[in-house]
Scaffold this motif. Structure first.
Motif, short mmCIF file in Angstrom:
data_model
loop_
_atom_site.label_atom_id
_atom_site.label_comp_id
_atom_site.label_asym_id
_atom_site.label_seq_id
_atom_site.Cartn_x
_atom_site.Cartn_y
_atom_site.Cartn_z
N ALA A 53 -1.59 -28.60 44.11
CA ALA A 53 -2.71 -29.24 44.80
C ALA A 53 -3.93 -29.31 43.89
O ALA A 53 -4.62 -30.33 43.86
CB ALA A 53 -3.04 -28.48 46.08
N ARG A 54 -4.20 -28.23 43.14
CA ARG A 54 -5.31 -28.24 42.18
C ARG A 54 -5.10 -29.30 41.10
O ARG A 54 -6.01 -30.05 40.76
CB ARG A 54 -5.50 -26.87 41.53
N GLU A 55 -3.86 -29.37 40.57
CA GLU A 55 -3.56 -30.35 39.54
C GLU A 55 -3.72 -31.77 40.08
O GLU A 55 -4.26 -32.63 39.37
CB GLU A 55 -2.15 -30.13 39.02
N ASP A 56 -3.27 -32.01 41.30
CA ASP A 56 -3.42 -33.34 41.89
C ASP A 56 -4.88 -33.69 42.09
O ASP A 56 -5.30 -34.82 41.85
CB ASP A 56 -2.69 -33.42 43.24
#
Length: 60
Positions: A53-56
């Protein structure tokens, strides 16, 4: 002993760690290299989901 028998799975229905694929695939999470990792399966899934989620969010 096969390679699969040396791996561990977390059974989400029973909450138990299994050595080798013992239960139905729909109930298993894994494989993991150690029983300790399999015991943390739900935590590992949460950690990976948060990382993705952080990467997205960073990509947006």
């Amino acid at each position: 002993m096969s390679k699969q028998e040396l791996l561990f799975w977390y059974n989400r229905r029973t909450g138990e760690v299994e050595t080798g694929p013992q239960s139905l695939a729909i109930d298993r999470i894994g494989p993991f290299k150690t029983a300790a990792e399999a015991a943390r399966a739900l935590e590992i899934i949460e950690e990976r989901a948060a990382k993705w989620a952080r990467e997205d969010a960073e990509e947006d």
